[in-house]
Design an enzyme around this catalytic site. Structure first.
Site, PDB file in Angstrom:
ATOM      1  N   HIS A 109      -8.135  -5.143  -0.386  1.00 24.84           N
ATOM      2  CA  HIS A 109      -6.652  -4.648   0.037  1.00 24.84           C
ATOM      3  C   HIS A 109      -6.399  -5.210   1.525  1.00 24.84           C
ATOM      4  CE1 HIS A 109      -3.899  -1.476  -0.276  1.00 24.84           C
ATOM      5  NE2 HIS A 109      -4.009  -1.157   0.676  1.00 24.84           N
ATOM      6  N   SER A 138       0.934  -1.207   0.024  1.00 24.73           N
ATOM      7  CA  SER A 138       0.031   0.066  -0.033  1.00 24.73           C
ATOM      8  C   SER A 138       0.828   1.277  -0.137  1.00 24.73           C
ATOM      9  CB  SER A 138      -1.090  -0.149   1.322  1.00 24.73           C
ATOM     10  OG  SER A 138      -2.135   0.889   1.159  1.00 24.73           O
ATOM     11  N   ASP A 157      -8.642  -6.124  -4.863  1.00 22.13           N
ATOM     12  CA  ASP A 157      -8.138  -4.986  -4.338  1.00 22.13           C
ATOM     13  C   ASP A 157      -9.362  -3.768  -5.136  1.00 22.13           C
ATOM     14  OD1 ASP A 157      -6.947  -2.509  -3.515  1.00 22.13           O
ATOM     15  OD2 ASP A 157      -5.262  -3.434  -3.054  1.00 22.13           O
TER      16      ASP A 157
END
Lengths: 349, 349
Positions: free
Chosen positions: B325, B142, B296
Site C-alpha cells: 500500500h 487510498s 497491497d
C-alpha cells in the site's frame, strides 16, 4: 506464581510432566527444575520406530492438536503411531513465567528461551523417557513448524520425515514486526505493570488489542468478506471477535505470550551455520513436505517456497484455505482433509 | 485548539482556504465555519473543462501529492490541466479536531464526517470558487480512492474520468478491523486521555504502536525481506521505523487520525442505493481505471477487481510494486512511471 485455572488438567485433559532438572538455555540463563508438559497417544512399538513428535504453536497447547489433528480417522493415527504432543517451554503448561516460583525468574523476569532450547529438551524427553532415537515424523504448525525445522537441521539423523505447516525455518523481518505489534499491544496496557500484574484480567485491554491485531493478520481479507464466522455459529464479525478471539486470549497468561513471542521472532536454523540458510537447510536428510497455507498473510507461501527449494528431499504442498493462518484451527472442513492427505502420503513414503 | 506547527504553510507550502460557512454533515451535526484547505496548480481554461481534482489519503495532505504526483513531467501536468488538491475534512489543514475552537466540537468531540461530506464540500469548492461543472478527472489513492468513487457515483454527470488508486468503493470488513487496530493503538495510550491531551507528544506511545501496525500492513512481506528501506537511505529496519514511520506519525494530531479513521471505515457508495453496490457502481458514467497495487495487504487487487467488474466503462490496471500500500509514497521509481502511464492513457481517452 499466578494461579491460572486455564493451565490445568481440568481444562486440558490429562498430560504428563517430564523433568529436565536444571536446564541451561542458549541465551545463558538456567531454568531450574524445568518441566515439559506432554500428552502421548498410541503405543510405542518394539522397534521404537513409530514415534511422531508434534510441537505446539504460539498460544496453543496439546489440547487443540489432540482434539483436531490426532485420531484413528487422521494421518496422525494412534492405532498405528506413538504420537507425542509436547507443549513448548513458556506456553503455560510446560515451565512458564506464571508457574515459576520466586521473583527472580518468573513473570517478566522469565529467562529468554529459544526454539533450539525446546528442541534440545524434546530430544531428551524422547530419548530418556521412551528410548526413541529416531522419529518417524516431526510435524507442527506455525511456531510448531519452526521447531520442526530446528529438529530436522539440528538432529538430521533423528528425523526421518518432517512437515512444517505454515511456518518458516528463518523468521522474516516482516514477521518479526508483526510479532512485535502483538507483544507491544500487551505491554502498552498500563495494567501490564511491567509484567507484575496480579491476574491476566488486569491486562484485558492489552489482550483485546493483541487479539485485534491477530484478527487482521491471522485471517484473510476474503475470510472476513465472505463472513466465514457464520458457519462457526457467530452472529456477526463483532460476535466472533468477542466470542472467539477475545475469549481465547483473555484467559492466557500475558507473560507467556510474550515469552513465546520473543522466541518466535528469533526462530532461525541458520544459527547452526553462521547465518547461511542454504547450508542449514541443506543438512536436512528427512523427507520433507513444506506445507504453507494459501492465504497466510505472515507466513506466505512465497516465503515457504523459497525455503523448500533449499531442502534436498522435499516437496511443496500448499494447503488451500480461505482462513489464512488461522486455518490451523480447522475452521474449514477441507483443511484437515488436505493435512491428512499430505501427511498420509508422507508417512507412506 | 491545539497549536501544531506541522499544520502550517511553513511546513506545507502555500495553500488556500475555501469557506463553506456552516456545513451540515450526513450524520447530522454541523461544522461551524467549515473550511477546505486546497492547493491549485496550473490554470483553468476558458471552457473550464481541464480541471482535475485530487483528494487526500489518510494522514496525508496536499504536500506529498504536489511533490510526487504533479508536475510537467507527470500525467497531472499543470501546464495542461488545472489540478486542485483538496485536503479532506479532518486531516489537520481543512477544518479538523485540533483547529476547531471551543470544547464542544473540537478534539474528541469533533463531529463524525463521512466520505460523502467531503465530496459534497469539494463539489461546492469547484463550482462556487471556480465555476467548474465537470471534472476532466478525479484521481486519488487510498481514502482518496474512496472519495473518487463517491464523486463518480454521487455526481456521475460531473466526472468525465475517474482513477481510484489502491482503494475501494465499499470498505471491506477486514479493512474495518485493520483501521480499528490503528485507532485503538492510539486510544489505549493513557496519554490520549479520552482525547483531551495537550500535545501529540502526550500520545507518543500510541502513535508508535499505530505506526507499528502500519508497518506490518502498509508494506509487503517482500519489501521488508528485500530490505527496500536501504535505497531510501536507512541503515536498518529499526532505523526506517524510527526515521520514517515514527517521525511521520509523531507530528500528526491523534484526533485527526481518529476522525479520518472513522470516515475510512465507513466509505461505501452503496449508501446511495440502499446497500446495492452493483446498482451504485452501475451509475458511474466516467471512464474509469481501477488501479490497485499488486502487493497491497488491505486493499488487495482481488477486492478492487471485484468492484471494477461492476463499473460499466472501466478497466483494471494493476500497479506492480513491491512496497504494498505504501507504494503511494513513491518509494520505488517504477511506481510513478506506472501511475503516469495509466493516467496519461486515461486522460488521452
Amino acid at each position: 506464581m499466578i494461579e491460572n485455572p486455564f493451565y490445568t488438567p481440568e481444562f486440558h485433559g490429562p498430560y504428563e510432566l517430564f523433568s529436565l532438572g536444571d536446564f541451561v538455555l542458549e541465551e545463558g540463563q538456567t531454568l531450574r527444575d524445568c518441566r515439559l508438559a506432554y500428552a502421548a497417544f498410541g503405543e510405542l512399538n518394539g522397534a521404537k520406530d513409530n514415534a511422531i513428535l508434534v510441537p505446539t504453536w504460539f498460544s496453543g497447547t496439546h489440547q487443540i492438536l489432540r482434539d483436531l489433528y490426532i485420531g484413528p480417522e487422521h494421518a496422525l493415527n494412534p492405532e498405528e503411531y506413538f504420537v507425542v504432543v509436547v507443549n513448548q517451554i513458556g506456553n503455560g503448561l510446560s515451565t512458564s513465567p506464571h508457574n515459576t516460583p520466586g521473583n527472580f525468574a518468573s513473570g517478566p523476569r522469565f529467562p529468554k528461551v529459544r526454539i533450539g532450547d525446546d528442541v534440545v529438551a524434546q530430544e531428551r524427553l524422547m530419548r530418556e523417557a521412551f528410548g526413541v532415537e529416531e522419529l518417524a515424523l516431526v510435524v507442527g504448525g506455525s511456531m510448531g513448524a519452526q521447531q520442526t525445522y530446528e529438529w530436522a537441521v539440528r538432529f538430521p539423523e533423528k528425523v526421518k520425515r518432517a512437515a512444517p505447516i505454515a511456518g518458516t525455518a528463518k523468521n522474516t523481518p516482516h514477521d518479526f514486526l508483526f510479532t512485535q505489534a502483538l507483544m507491544d499491544a500487551i505491554t502498552m496496557d498500563p495494567g501490564y505493570a511491567g509484567g507484575w500484574y496480579e491476574t491476566p484480567a488486569d491486562v484485558r485491554e492489552g489482550l483485546v488489542q493483541h487479539g485485534l491485531v491477530w484478527s487482521v493478520m491471522g485471517l484473510s481479507t476474503e475470510w472476513w468478506k465472505q463472513e466465514r464466522w457464520r458457519p462457526l455459529g457467530f452472529a456477526s464479525a463483532e460476535d466472533f471477535r468477542a466470542g472467539f478471539v477475545d475469549a481465547y486470549f483473555s484467559v492466557l497468561d500475558p507473560n507467556s505470550l510474550l515469552a513465546q513471542g520473543w522466541k518466535w521472532q528469533r526462530g532461525d536454523v541458520s544459527r547452526h551455520t553462521d547465518g547461511d540458510l542454504s547450508a542449514a537447510l541443506g543438512r536436512i536428510s528427512a523427507k520433507t513436505f513444506v506445507m504453507p497455507i494459501g492465504e497466510d498473510m505472515f507466513f506466505p507461501p512465497r516465503d515457504c517456497a523459497a525455503e523448500q527449494k533449499l531442502v534436498p528431499n522435499s516437496e511443496l504442498r500448499v494447503i488451500e484455505d480461505i482462513s489464512g493462518h488461522w486455518a490451523l484451527f480447522g475452521f474449514e472442513t477441507t483443511f484437515m482433509e488436505q493435512v491428512d492427505r499430505h501427511l498420509g502420503e508422507l508417512l507412506a513414503s
